[in-house]
Scaffold this active site. Sequence first.
Site, PDB file in Angstrom:
ATOM      1  N   GLY A  37       0.798  -1.234   0.000  1.00 48.27           N
ATOM      2  CA  GLY A  37       0.000   0.000   0.000  1.00 48.27           C
ATOM      3  C   GLY A  37       0.827   1.280   0.000  1.00 48.27           C
ATOM      4  O   GLY A  37       0.341   2.336   0.387  1.00 48.27           O
ATOM      5  N   THR A  40      -0.627   3.904  -2.381  1.00 51.71           N
ATOM      6  CA  THR A  40      -1.876   4.384  -1.786  1.00 51.71           C
ATOM      7  C   THR A  40      -1.575   5.369  -0.656  1.00 51.71           C
ATOM      8  O   THR A  40      -2.215   6.412  -0.526  1.00 51.71           O
ATOM      9  CB  THR A  40      -2.706   3.184  -1.272  1.00 51.71           C
ATOM     10  OG1 THR A  40      -2.849   2.238  -2.346  1.00 51.71           O
ATOM     11  CG2 THR A  40      -4.078   3.607  -0.788  1.00 51.71           C
ATOM     12  N   GLU A  56       7.786   5.298  -6.777  1.00 56.30           N
ATOM     13  CA  GLU A  56       8.855   4.430  -7.256  1.00 56.30           C
ATOM     14  C   GLU A  56       8.977   4.575  -8.783  1.00 56.30           C
ATOM     15  O   GLU A  56       7.963   4.600  -9.467  1.00 56.30           O
ATOM     16  CB  GLU A  56       8.480   2.992  -6.921  1.00 56.30           C
ATOM     17  CG  GLU A  56       9.606   2.098  -6.589  1.00 56.30           C
ATOM     18  CD  GLU A  56       9.107   0.775  -5.998  1.00 56.30           C
ATOM     19  OE1 GLU A  56       7.970   0.375  -6.257  1.00 56.30           O
ATOM     20  OE2 GLU A  56       9.884   0.153  -5.273  1.00 56.30           O
ATOM     21  N   ARG A 109       9.887   3.834  -1.329  1.00 61.60           N
ATOM     22  CA  ARG A 109      11.105   3.040  -1.236  1.00 61.60           C
ATOM     23  C   ARG A 109      12.333   3.942  -1.353  1.00 61.60           C
ATOM     24  O   ARG A 109      12.225   5.168  -1.312  1.00 61.60           O
ATOM     25  CB  ARG A 109      11.097   1.921  -2.290  1.00 61.60           C
ATOM     26  CG  ARG A 109      10.130   0.777  -1.964  1.00 61.60           C
ATOM     27  CD  ARG A 109      10.737  -0.584  -2.167  1.00 61.60           C
ATOM     28  NE  ARG A 109       9.839  -1.657  -1.789  1.00 61.60           N
ATOM     29  CZ  ARG A 109       9.057  -2.308  -2.652  1.00 61.60           C
ATOM     30  NH1 ARG A 109       9.046  -1.961  -3.929  1.00 61.60           N
ATOM     31  NH2 ARG A 109       8.260  -3.296  -2.249  1.00 61.60           N
ATOM     32  N   MET A 168      -1.494  -8.110  -4.523  1.00 64.62           N
ATOM     33  CA  MET A 168      -0.637  -8.086  -5.716  1.00 64.62           C
ATOM     34  C   MET A 168      -1.325  -8.802  -6.873  1.00 64.62           C
ATOM     35  O   MET A 168      -1.351  -8.306  -8.008  1.00 64.62           O
ATOM     36  CB  MET A 168       0.713  -8.768  -5.409  1.00 64.62           C
ATOM     37  CG  MET A 168       1.692  -8.789  -6.559  1.00 64.62           C
ATOM     38  SD  MET A 168       3.182  -9.732  -6.169  1.00 64.62           S
ATOM     39  CE  MET A 168       2.550 -11.405  -6.299  1.00 64.62           C
TER      40      MET A 168
END
Length: 240
Positions: A37, A40, A56, A109, A168
């Site tokens: 998430g 989101t 990302e 990330r 996923m």
Amino acid sequence: MGSIRRLILNMANNLICAESRKSRPFTVIVEGNIGCGKTTFLNYFQKYNNICVLSEPIELWRDCRGHNLLGHMYEDPKKWSFTFQSYVQLTMLQHHTLPTNCPVKLMERSIYSARYCFVEKMKRDGLLSKPSAAVIDQWFQWLLQNTPINVDLIVYLRSSPEVVYERMMKRNRSEEKSVPIEYLEQLNELHEQWLYHKTLYHCPAPVVTIDANLDISSIEEEYEKCEPHILNKLAVNTRA
Ligand SMILES: Nc1ncnc2c1ncn2[C@@H]1O[C@H](COP(=O)(O)OP(=O)(O)OP(=O)(O)O)[C@@H](O)[C@H]1O
Ligand SMILES: Nc1nc(=O)c2ncn([C@H]3C[C@H](O)[C@@H](CO)O3)c2[nH]1
């Protein structure tokens, strides 16, 4: 003479560090397993017009001068892991060093999870040879010492593999169609060791953990609790 020289050099270095801290935005990285998430979560913060939100760079990984490196990596990880991780490290470095006038940078990330979770997993699975892993790590260690990739807060979207596997699969990204739940279980373990138990690698910033298993209908409350940490007492205006 030597001590005066050292004192002057010290003072100069402190001034430079203070200057770079002043010019760098309060940087927050959002970490967690595939499908937990993160996107989101970032979308929730799009309402602020002076938070620099960086998703990302997956579209770059899907089209590097016409090559879908993400697809190659999942189809033949032995052959393509080094190529893919080299490009992930570059594209993450570009995000870390992207200039912004915003007081806060919120990244999906980071160069850290690429190294500490994904590269680590590839090393353990023998998908990256020792020489390849050494080159990736030499780059990573040099970047750590010589580039402004510091982070100030980590938001860990903590999830269980079963939950993210279902999400996923439902999201149905073509490159991920053959990803087994075991991959998510092992990735989850690495995230847990790194960010929750802190027994894997250096954790570059304090961690705020969110229960990412909560359904979309109730997770916004968790996002709200996170806001003060991210806004970090900075005057961040909501979009008009
Ligand atoms: N709390 C939630 N409850 C239920 N579904 C969710 C929740 N959060 C996200 N989803 C859904 O799960 C899927 C993955 O979400 P999202 O893309 O935000 O995850 P991600 O961590 O960014 O994934 P990736 O690491 O693959 O980029 C999407 O279809 C999204 O709509
Ligand atoms: N191998 C590998 N190394 C990384 O550094 C990395 N970062 C993200 N991903 C994969 C996970 C999702 O499928 C998809 C979107 O997160 O990209 C990675 N895969």
